[in-house]
Design a protein around this motif. Structure first.
Motif: not given
Length: 315
Positions: A4-10, A74-76, A78-85
């Motif tokens: 399944p997708p990580s879900g970090d990007i909404a 858009r990330a899902s 703030e934590q998801a944003l920093h995980a992708r970064v």
């Protein structure tokens, strides 16, 4: 697919589009497609679709040539944003934080392997319609426009790429996109791949650039409420001298009902109606189309027009 997708990007947030004919391009997006202007800054105009909850869906910028600027996702959280970064940095891709768009917090700006600019963000100011655009239903961001096509949302971006497999791997491995369909040539080379971040069947597409150039745009697409809206759009474009490239018709891949036109700046636009097709299965199998299958044309037999393989922006 492996999982399944990580879900970090909404979802796909907005895109920046360049045009050498800003006045006519603005006319097209506001009067023909029905987008609403929501501010200006320098040579840029911020535009939004009526069902977008954010400040803008499209940034139209005067430029010496056509083409795509930034694609914002858009990330899902703030934590998801920093995980992708973190993932991007660990992969050795350079990037930097920017705060240069109204209605948004910090954006982390980087580039995909082919050179396309990608920005990730979390903080977003929800749109509040002024009195003249206030909707009748409180669960709708803005009243539907009374003119033009009245497109509902920015649906997807189709990038031209020198190496489709490499570009798709960037979206899958570092952003968490899921591949849903692809074209594989007889040589084994991937000629195009469709990817999604959500239950939509696709948000991003990477298509082989036959010119061998890098960082170009195939098209951006706006979704309509119905197929009838696309038929009406064809008449509006015909009446107003907007070049119709192909359609209305139905794609075999993804089954999207479509119309392709060139906006006055030369960028290809798709008006599409994919609203009824969702990919709900977390283990959806990647569907592969062969050269022979694609040679049959679109779903109802329309042959793919040659300019679909040659036209991209910048030209």
């Amino acid at each position: 697919m492996t999982g399944p997708p990580s879900g970090d990007i909404a979802h796909l947030g907005h895109v920046h589009l360049r045009t050498p004919d800003p006045d006519r391009s603005l006319w097209f997006f506001t009067r023909i497609l029905g987008l609403t202007e929501n501010g200006r800054s320098g040579d840029s105009v911020y535009l939004r679709t009526w069902d977008d909850y954010e400040h803008h869906s499209l940034v139209l910028t005067a430029h010496e040539t056509s083409g795509l600027g930034r694609t914002a996702l858009r990330a899902s959280s703030e934590q998801a944003l920093h995980a992708r970064v973190k993932a991007l940095r660990e992969a050795g891709l350079p990037g930097k934080w920017e705060e240069d768009e109204p209605g948004l917090g910090p954006l982390y700006v980087t580039h995909a392997p082919d050179g396309h600019e990608i920005a990730l963000y979390w903080e977003s100011e929800w749109y509040e319609a002024p009195p003249e655009l206030r909707p009748g239903l409180k669960n709708q961001p803005q009243a539907k426009p009374g003119h033009g096509v009245g497109v509902r949302r920015l649906d997807h971006v189709n990038y031209l790429a020198a190496d489709v497999a490499l570009e798709a791997a960037f979206a899958q491995d570092l952003l968490g996109a899921r591949p849903t369909e692809q074209i594989m040539l007889d040589s084994g080379r991937i000629a195009a791949r469709w990817l999604t971040f959500s239950s939509k069947s696709y948000d991003l597409v990477h298509t082989e650039d036959r010119s061998g150039r890098r960082g170009r745009l195939h098209h951006i697409a706006f979704a309509t409420d119905s197929r009838d809206d696309i038929l009406r759009a064809a008449d509006l474009c015909l009446d107003n001298g907007v070049h119709i490239e192909t359609g209305p018709h139905k794609h075999a891949i993804q089954q999207t009902f479509f119309l392709y036109v060139y906006e006055p700046g030369g960028n290809r636009m798709e008006l599409c109606n994919p609203l009824t097709r969702l990919v709900l299965a977390p283990d959806w199998p990647l569907i592969t189309w062969t050269e022979a299958e694609r040679a049959k044309g679109q779903a109802w037999g329309l042959k793919t027009i040659e300019s679909f393989h040659t036209h991209g922006t910048p030209p």
